[in-house]
Design a protein around this motif. Structure first.
Motif, PDB file in Angstrom:
ATOM      1  N   THR A 121      -1.084 -12.300  -7.713  1.00  0.00           N
ATOM      2  CA  THR A 121      -0.343 -12.576  -6.473  1.00  0.00           C
ATOM      3  C   THR A 121      -0.329 -11.331  -5.586  1.00  0.00           C
ATOM      4  N   TRP A 122       0.022 -11.530  -4.320  1.00  0.00           N
ATOM      5  CA  TRP A 122       0.146 -10.407  -3.381  1.00  0.00           C
ATOM      6  C   TRP A 122       1.537  -9.809  -3.492  1.00  0.00           C
ATOM      7  N   GLN A 123       1.590  -8.505  -3.680  1.00  0.00           N
ATOM      8  CA  GLN A 123       2.879  -7.832  -3.778  1.00  0.00           C
ATOM      9  C   GLN A 123       2.940  -6.688  -2.767  1.00  0.00           C
ATOM     10  N   PRO A 124       4.115  -6.516  -2.123  1.00  0.00           N
ATOM     11  CA  PRO A 124       4.241  -5.403  -1.179  1.00  0.00           C
ATOM     12  C   PRO A 124       4.307  -4.063  -1.927  1.00  0.00           C
ATOM     13  N   VAL A 125       3.650  -3.069  -1.351  1.00  0.00           N
ATOM     14  CA  VAL A 125       3.652  -1.735  -1.968  1.00  0.00           C
ATOM     15  C   VAL A 125       4.146  -0.657  -1.003  1.00  0.00           C
ATOM     16  N   ALA A 126       4.236  -1.008   0.276  1.00  0.00           N
ATOM     17  CA  ALA A 126       4.741  -0.037   1.264  1.00  0.00           C
ATOM     18  C   ALA A 126       5.026  -0.785   2.557  1.00  0.00           C
ATOM     19  N   ASN A 127       5.951  -0.236   3.362  1.00  0.00           N
ATOM     20  CA  ASN A 127       6.069  -0.712   4.741  1.00  0.00           C
ATOM     21  C   ASN A 127       4.919  -0.087   5.520  1.00  0.00           C
ATOM     22  N   SER A 128       4.388  -0.818   6.491  1.00  0.00           N
ATOM     23  CA  SER A 128       3.274  -0.286   7.293  1.00  0.00           C
ATOM     24  C   SER A 128       3.636   1.070   7.901  1.00  0.00           C
ATOM     25  N   ALA A 129       4.907   1.191   8.341  1.00  0.00           N
ATOM     26  CA  ALA A 129       5.327   2.419   9.018  1.00  0.00           C
ATOM     27  C   ALA A 129       5.280   3.639   8.097  1.00  0.00           C
ATOM     28  N   GLU A 130       5.335   3.383   6.786  1.00  0.00           N
ATOM     29  CA  GLU A 130       5.304   4.509   5.840  1.00  0.00           C
ATOM     30  C   GLU A 130       3.895   5.044   5.636  1.00  0.00           C
ATOM     31  N   LEU A 131       2.914   4.336   6.142  1.00  0.00           N
ATOM     32  CA  LEU A 131       1.535   4.711   5.854  1.00  0.00           C
ATOM     33  C   LEU A 131       0.728   4.854   7.159  1.00  0.00           C
ATOM     34  N   PRO A 132       1.011   5.909   7.913  1.00  0.00           N
ATOM     35  CA  PRO A 132       0.211   6.144   9.133  1.00  0.00           C
ATOM     36  C   PRO A 132      -1.195   6.579   8.746  1.00  0.00           C
ATOM     37  N   PRO A 133      -2.122   6.613   9.696  1.00  0.00           N
ATOM     38  CA  PRO A 133      -3.496   7.025   9.376  1.00  0.00           C
ATOM     39  C   PRO A 133      -3.515   8.395   8.699  1.00  0.00           C
ATOM     40  N   GLY A 134      -4.331   8.497   7.648  1.00  0.00           N
ATOM     41  CA  GLY A 134      -4.472   9.769   6.937  1.00  0.00           C
ATOM     42  C   GLY A 134      -3.480   9.953   5.806  1.00  0.00           C
ATOM     43  N   LYS A 135      -2.523   9.023   5.666  1.00  0.00           N
ATOM     44  CA  LYS A 135      -1.482   9.175   4.647  1.00  0.00           C
ATOM     45  C   LYS A 135      -1.919   8.546   3.322  1.00  0.00           C
ATOM     46  N   ILE A 136      -1.504   9.179   2.234  1.00  0.00           N
ATOM     47  CA  ILE A 136      -1.801   8.676   0.885  1.00  0.00           C
ATOM     48  C   ILE A 136      -0.477   8.570   0.135  1.00  0.00           C
ATOM     49  N   ILE A 137      -0.244   7.446  -0.526  1.00  0.00           N
ATOM     50  CA  ILE A 137       0.976   7.334  -1.337  1.00  0.00           C
ATOM     51  C   ILE A 137       0.625   6.815  -2.733  1.00  0.00           C
ATOM     52  N   SER A 138       1.572   7.001  -3.625  1.00  0.00           N
ATOM     53  CA  SER A 138       1.446   6.457  -4.976  1.00  0.00           C
ATOM     54  C   SER A 138       2.514   5.385  -5.139  1.00  0.00           C
ATOM     55  N   TYR A 139       2.180   4.324  -5.862  1.00  0.00           N
ATOM     56  CA  TYR A 139       3.157   3.254  -6.087  1.00  0.00           C
ATOM     57  C   TYR A 139       2.904   2.684  -7.471  1.00  0.00           C
ATOM     58  N   ARG A 140       3.984   2.368  -8.171  1.00  0.00           N
ATOM     59  CA  ARG A 140       3.800   1.743  -9.495  1.00  0.00           C
ATOM     60  C   ARG A 140       3.996   0.238  -9.356  1.00  0.00           C
ATOM     61  N   LEU A 141       2.950  -0.507  -9.688  1.00  0.00           N
ATOM     62  CA  LEU A 141       2.989  -1.972  -9.597  1.00  0.00           C
ATOM     63  C   LEU A 141       2.595  -2.546 -10.952  1.00  0.00           C
ATOM     64  N   PHE A 142       3.453  -3.389 -11.493  1.00  0.00           N
ATOM     65  CA  PHE A 142       3.196  -3.998 -12.805  1.00  0.00           C
ATOM     66  C   PHE A 142       2.868  -2.928 -13.845  1.00  0.00           C
ATOM     67  N   ASP A 143       3.617  -1.823 -13.798  1.00  0.00           N
ATOM     68  CA  ASP A 143       3.462  -0.761 -14.800  1.00  0.00           C
ATOM     69  C   ASP A 143       2.179   0.051 -14.639  1.00  0.00           C
ATOM     70  N   ILE A 144       1.475  -0.126 -13.544  1.00  0.00           N
ATOM     71  CA  ILE A 144       0.239   0.628 -13.313  1.00  0.00           C
ATOM     72  C   ILE A 144       0.405   1.455 -12.041  1.00  0.00           C
ATOM     73  N   ASP A 145       0.081   2.734 -12.127  1.00  0.00           N
ATOM     74  CA  ASP A 145       0.177   3.596 -10.941  1.00  0.00           C
ATOM     75  C   ASP A 145      -1.042   3.376 -10.067  1.00  0.00           C
ATOM     76  N   ILE A 146      -0.776   3.085  -8.811  1.00  0.00           N
ATOM     77  CA  ILE A 146      -1.887   2.890  -7.874  1.00  0.00           C
ATOM     78  C   ILE A 146      -1.769   3.900  -6.731  1.00  0.00           C
ATOM     79  N   VAL A 147      -2.906   4.201  -6.123  1.00  0.00           N
ATOM     80  CA  VAL A 147      -2.929   5.036  -4.932  1.00  0.00           C
ATOM     81  C   VAL A 147      -3.242   4.115  -3.754  1.00  0.00           C
TER      82      VAL A 147
END
Ligand code: FES
Ligand SMILES: [Fe+2]
Length: 350
Positions: free
Chosen positions: A21-47
């Motif tokens: 399924t599609w799951q949210p990982v960030a608000n668009s505003a948190e990820l401007p061009p050039g930005k990199i974030i880490s998020y844990r989804l279903f126990d897996i760390d994603i970039v």
């Protein structure tokens, strides 16, 4: 062919199924061009990164020595690993291994990132960990109607499983207690008559919502009597539509995105109908932040931290009717949703 009754639901099943399924990982505003974030989804760390040419989501682990790519940086159209400088493009291909003068093609191929489908909608960024083109995000026209005011709230971390958050969001018997200082005391603690209908993709509840007696002047209209429609799109996308006597409306959505089995991040938004005669949308958002924090505290107070998938004490084995009917509808529908998809996996058909 195995029937539903023969398939055992274990605590691992929800994540196995929900990875499609599609799951949210960030608000668009948190990820401007050039930005990199880490998020844990279903126990897996994603970039998750926004390249000049688009978005990319991948496992947050470099194929070389496992360094966290979210600690790297973007060099134009390439994400560079912080450790030995390997570079990857927006489709996850390794484009450069600096320690090799002339990287052979097979090495580059082996170094491909494990990356995931990603999309941007409703002011949020969504990831699907197991590709399934048949799965789409629910449509909420009000969120994309320029005549409405649409505001995305700050994602809120809950030290509680996502099903605790959903039950809380569906629950109408906690207002007078958990929200006595914000929403106010219910004129009557009983639950109004609910009309619950089941749909192929979830369920809907309609009920007249009684006025709450506010202890102060906070956005009074929001506590006035209205019609309430809660629509759950399984597994975890739920809207509440409030229709007031004068025709004004609000549509809220909560999507508790599962971080681990016992933690989630609640992504949420609010759409206010044109010319809403009441508190300005920004005030409504601030008010909703306070209410959500009260909900977070309640969810984090519950043990165990996630609602057990099978009926049990502290979960959904001890229910009161009609107060818990909607939560019960969610748990039953969610189990059916899991079993239907498991049956497809086990039997190869619906
Ligand atoms: S761990 Fe990423 S380049 Fe070595
Ligand atoms: Fe609440």
């Amino acid at each position: 062919m195995r029937s539903h009754a023969e398939i055992e639901l274990t605590e691992e099943v929800p994540f196995q199924v929900m990875k499609g399924t599609w799951q949210p990982v960030a608000n668009s505003a948190e990820l401007p061009p050039g930005k990199i974030i880490s998020y844990r989804l279903f126990d897996i760390d994603i970039v998750v990164a926004r390249f000049p040419s688009g978005l990319m989501a991948a496992e947050d682990s470099c194929p070389h020595k496992g360094a966290r790519l979210s600690r790297g940086h973007l060099c134009g159209e390439e994400l560079q690993c912080p450790y030995h400088g390997w570079r990857f493009n927006v489709t996850g291909e390794c484009t450069n291994i600096p320690s090799l003068i002339d990287p052979p093609k097979d090495k580059l191929r082996l170094s491909h990132l494990r990356h995931f489908p990603i999309q941007e909608r409703y002011g949020m960024i969504w990831v699907q960990m197991e590709p399934d083109p048949s799965v789409r995000l629910p449509d909420v026209p009000e969120f994309e109607d320029p005549a409405w005011t649409y505001l995305v709230g700050p994602p809120t971390s809950f030290k509680a499983g996502f099903r605790r958050e959903i039950e809380n969001y569906l629950d109408m018997t906690h207002f007078a207690f958990a929200h006595s200082t914000t929403l106010g005391q219910a004129a009557s603690p009983t639950v109004p008559d609910m009309d619950i209908s089941l749909h192929a993709d979830g369920f809907q509840m309609d009920a007249p919502f009684p006025a709450l007696e506010s202890p102060h002047e906070q956005p009074g209209k929001l506590m006035s009597a209205h019609h309430r429609r809660q629509r759950c799109f399984l597994p975890n996308f739920t809207t509440i539509r409030q229709t007031f006597a004068d025709g004004d409306e609000r549509v809220l959505v909560h999507i508790p995105s599962p971080n681990t089995g016992t933690d989630c991040t609640c992504f949420w938004a609010l759409a206010v109908s044109p010319g809403f005669n009441g508190p300005p949308p920004q005030d409504q958002l601030q008010f909703a932040i306070k209410v959500l924090d009260e909900d977070r505290i309640m969810c984090e107070n519950q043990m165990p931290r996630e609602v057990p998938i099978n009926p049990s004490r502290g979960g959904w084995g001890v229910l009161v009717t009609p107060g818990d009917t909607l939560a019960n509808t969610f748990q039953k529908s969610f189990r059916r949703y899991l079993l239907d998809r498991l049956a497809v996996k086990v039997n190869g058909t619906g």
